[in-house]
Design an enzyme around this catalytic site. Structure first.
Site, PDB file in Angstrom:
ATOM      1  N   SER A   1     118.388  74.877  24.143  1.00 61.07           N
ATOM      2  CA  SER A   1     119.044  73.735  23.299  1.00 61.07           C
ATOM      3  C   SER A   1     117.997  72.316  23.409  1.00 61.07           C
ATOM      4  O   SER A   1     117.345  72.302  24.376  1.00 61.07           O
ATOM      5  CB  SER A   1     120.361  73.440  23.723  1.00 61.07           C
ATOM      6  OG  SER A   1     120.981  72.131  23.232  1.00 61.07           O
TER       7      SER A   1
ATOM      8  N   TYR B   1     126.062  71.435  30.943  1.00 62.30           N
ATOM      9  CA  TYR B   1     125.265  72.199  29.740  1.00 62.30           C
ATOM     10  C   TYR B   1     124.068  71.761  29.560  1.00 62.30           C
ATOM     11  O   TYR B   1     122.940  72.612  29.539  1.00 62.30           O
ATOM     12  CB  TYR B   1     126.086  71.621  28.314  1.00 62.30           C
ATOM     13  CG  TYR B   1     125.355  72.662  27.170  1.00 62.30           C
ATOM     14  CD1 TYR B   1     126.102  73.521  26.820  1.00 62.30           C
ATOM     15  CD2 TYR B   1     124.348  71.704  26.316  1.00 62.30           C
ATOM     16  CE1 TYR B   1     125.722  74.127  25.683  1.00 62.30           C
ATOM     17  CE2 TYR B   1     124.113  72.451  25.197  1.00 62.30           C
ATOM     18  CZ  TYR B   1     124.599  73.561  24.814  1.00 62.30           C
ATOM     19  OH  TYR B   1     124.238  74.148  23.436  1.00 62.30           O
TER      20      TYR B   1
END
Ligand code: NAP
Length: 256
Positions: free
Chosen positions: A149, A163
């Site tokens: 990401s 995350y």
């Protein structure tokens, strides 16, 4: 080295969103596909839809954080479709357990939530590599594509530290494995999506998504199919000499 003409592709988190798009893109290009998801109904529905289009597909339920479940899914995929040549580590979660549905800040984060995110997003990829890379080594070919990401490459206030840490770790995981597995004819790359319009993102406040849209030069969220095209490139013969790389699919959100 080129991949076998009939790839067998194992995609985690393939029941919906980016995973579904990547699995479908491979299926529609002639690959046999294992649709693997935490939710058995989603996995089965996705595989059945592909089978109706004439594709060789199987839907398998597994929690990627559970090695025994991953091993069982890997064996079932090989039994149904043949040796897996492409692994796409896509399953991921981004809990927003903080106040007002926002991510919790580090000191307030429930340690159990931290552990679950690392277990799914990072250990899940390790579990799949552990289960499937020996078969690729035996074949002398393979492709591994890890979905990281932009949030693993820079600060993003939408996601939690768990995350961001898991997605950054996937980049180191990718580069290390590219070195280890390259001599066996296996490439390992990562994709770092920006903000992509999926159920995960639709669960976030509209204002947060709008803020990302405004700092994205292309001034829109991406579509799952746009990530799928890059994934298809990385599993194709055209990318045979590409390994250890991170490719952003982010509309120019982060240009480094
Ligand atoms: P999504 O819409 O939430 O889909 C994720 C899929 O993964 C769901 O079907 C989910 O199943 C499954 N999954 C979750 N935990 C799992 C587990 N432990 N084992 C197996 N499957 C599991 O997410 P998405 O937006 O498509 O994201 C896909 C990947 O791209 C994730 O790794 C995410 O971090 C990454 N990513 C997304 C964006 C974005 O903007 N969308 C940006 C950057 C990176 P259940 O619903 O049953 O849990």
């Amino acid at each position: 080295m080129s991949l076998s003409s009939s790839p067998v592709v194992f995609v985690t988190g393939a029941g919906r969103g980016i995973g579904r798009a990547m699995a479908d893109a491979h299926a529609d290009a002639g690959a046999a596909v294992a649709y693997v998801d935490f939710d058995p109904a989603l996995a089965e529905e996705a595989a059945n839809a592909a089978a109706l289009r004439g594709v060789k597909a199987v839907g398998l339920a597994a929690d990627v954080a559970d090695y025994a479940a991953v091993e069982a899914a890997a064996s079932a995929a090989v039994a149904a479709l043949g040796p897996v040549t492409v692994l796409v580590n896509n399953a991921g979660i981004s809990p927003k357990g903080g106040a007002d549905g926002r991510r919790a800040e580090a000191p307030d984060m429930d340690p159990a939530e931290w552990r679950r995110v690392i277990d799914v997003n990072l250990t899940g990829a390790f579990n799949c590599v552990r289960a499937l890379s020996p078969g690729m080594k035996a074949l002398g070919q393979g492709r591994i594509i890890n979905i990281s990401s932009v949030a693993g490459r820079t600060y993003c206030d939408i996601v939690g530290v768990h995350y961001a840490a898991s997605k950054a770790a996937l980049i180191g995981f990718t580069k290390h494995l590219a070195g280890e597995l390259g001599p066996y004819g296996i490439t390992v790359n990562a994709i770092a999506p920006g903000r992509i319009d999926t159920p995960m993102v639709r669960g976030t406040a509209t204002a947060a998504n709008e803020a990302v849209r405004l700092v994205t030069p292309l001034r829109r969220l991406g579509q799952p199919e746009e990530v799928a095209e890059v994934c298809r490139f990385l599993s194709s013969d055209a990318a045979a000499f590409v390994t250890g790389q991170v490719i952003d699919v982010a509309g120019g959100w982060l240009m480094t």
